[in-house]
Design an enzyme around this catalytic site. Structure first.
Site, PDB file in Angstrom:
ATOM      1  N   PRO A   1       0.821  -1.217   0.000  1.00 48.64           N
ATOM      2  CA  PRO A   1       0.000   0.000   0.000  1.00 48.64           C
ATOM      3  C   PRO A   1       0.855   1.267   0.000  1.00 48.64           C
ATOM      4  O   PRO A   1       1.858   1.352   0.715  1.00 48.64           O
ATOM      5  CB  PRO A   1      -0.811  -0.128   1.298  1.00 48.64           C
ATOM      6  CG  PRO A   1      -0.881  -1.596   1.542  1.00 48.64           C
ATOM      7  CD  PRO A   1       0.443  -2.141   1.086  1.00 48.64           C
ATOM      8  N   CYS A   2       0.432   2.236  -0.798  1.00 38.29           N
ATOM      9  CA  CYS A   2       1.239   3.453  -0.964  1.00 38.29           C
ATOM     10  C   CYS A   2       0.826   4.572  -0.019  1.00 38.29           C
ATOM     11  O   CYS A   2       1.476   5.616   0.026  1.00 38.29           O
ATOM     12  CB  CYS A   2       1.138   3.958  -2.409  1.00 38.29           C
ATOM     13  SG  CYS A   2      -0.514   4.580  -2.841  1.00 38.29           S
ATOM     14  N   GLN A   3      -0.255   4.357   0.754  1.00 41.55           N
ATOM     15  CA  GLN A   3      -0.816   5.466   1.538  1.00 41.55           C
ATOM     16  C   GLN A   3       0.187   6.110   2.486  1.00 41.55           C
ATOM     17  O   GLN A   3       0.109   7.307   2.758  1.00 41.55           O
ATOM     18  CB  GLN A   3      -2.033   4.991   2.344  1.00 41.55           C
ATOM     19  CG  GLN A   3      -3.258   4.693   1.488  1.00 41.55           C
ATOM     20  CD  GLN A   3      -3.335   3.225   1.136  1.00 41.55           C
ATOM     21  OE1 GLN A   3      -2.316   2.567   0.982  1.00 41.55           O
ATOM     22  NE2 GLN A   3      -4.535   2.712   1.002  1.00 41.55           N
TER      23      GLN A   3
END
Length: 288
Positions: free
Chosen positions: A31-33
């Protein structure tokens, strides 16, 4: 090749022996969040328990493969894709630690920062790609890491992925009352205007000229609702256009529609995907 359906799983509970031996290309990400400018930028440090730190579950899997398998049973290539912020000053230490870890496991790695607009895509989408090759395979194939970053082709306009006929529900008639600023052409070949008095959130106020490159499509937020000027009227992209914007085709759209996913869910999937054009170019460069 083995075809698997419904193969979603919890990576924290996955064991190395559940993964096939002799894989040609092992693709992975996380996940890039916690890296993205849109998120809280908590980073991807090992043991930090952020969503982005799930990267280190891949370390666990590859390390266990290394301990238990013969070298030729390990994946030949690894490919990581994530937001370009993976290499910024906040995350560079963790990224270098990851590259060093891959080196110890037996892989040589190069990080590319590639914009899909240089790969026959009408979308300005810069992403990081980490290409790794098993060292013994690199020597056997006499593999040289390609120079993808020098590829710059004529920019394709956003209009090349648009439908000729679009349902009226995609036209945003409520925005017609707002005046627009003059269009401004950016260094990324994006020509955009701003709706005056519509919102204080700049990204939400932008409308784009379809004769130039378009902005990055995202899974949520303002850029999941990209607004364009079509026949002098403001409208948003539909789900089919969003998929084509990512390099998929109409046939792919029809297959997805059969799953009964909503238009918004399809756009969400598209915004979380990888531009097909870039992946194809990377895959074509590999030696087997």
């Amino acid at each position: 090749s083995e075809k698997k359906l419904n193969n979603t799983f919890d990576i924290t509970k996955t064991q190395y022996f559940q993964i096939s031996k002799n894989i040609d290309i092992f693709t992975y990400s996380f996940p890039c969040q916690d890296l993205s400018n849109q998120g809280r930028q908590k980073g991807m440090e090992k043991n930090s328990k952020t969503r982005s730190s799930l990267l280190w579950e891949v370390d666990r899997l590859l390390s266990d493969m290394k301990k238990n398998w013969k070298i030729y049973e390990m994946p030949k290539y690894l490919l990581l894709e994530n937001v370009s912020q993976i290499g910024n000053y906040k995350n560079r230490k963790s990224l270098n630690e990851w590259i060093s870890k891959l080196n110890k496991i037996g892989y040589e790695t190069k990080i590319y920062y590639l914009n899909s607009s240089n790969f026959n895509s009408p979308q300005n989408r810069k992403r990081a790609y980490g290409l790794s090759i098993r060292k013994d395979w690199k020597e056997k194939m006499n593999f040289i890491f390609p120079d993808f970053e020098s590829i710059i082709k004529n920019k394709k306009p956003l209009k090349c992925i648009l439908d000729k006929k679009v349902e009226q529900s995609y036209f945003l008639k409520q925005l017609d009352k707002f005046k627009k600023t003059d269009f401004v052409l950016t260094k990324s070949n994006i020509n955009k205007s701003k709706l005056i008095g519509y919102t204080n959130f700049s990204s939400e106020a932008y409308v784009y000229d379809i004769n130039f490159t378009g902005p990055t499509l995202t899974a949520s937020g303002a850029n999941s609702r990209i607004k364009i000027i079509d026949s002098n009227k403001i409208r948003k992209l539909n789900a089919k256009e969003a998929l084509k914007y990512m390099g998929f085709n109409e046939s792919d759209y029809k297959k997805i529609k059969k799953t009964n996913l909503s238009e918004q869910k399809i756009i969400y999937l598209a915004g979380n995907s990888i531009v097909v054009n870039v992946l194809e170019k990377i895959f074509e460069s590999l030696k087997f």
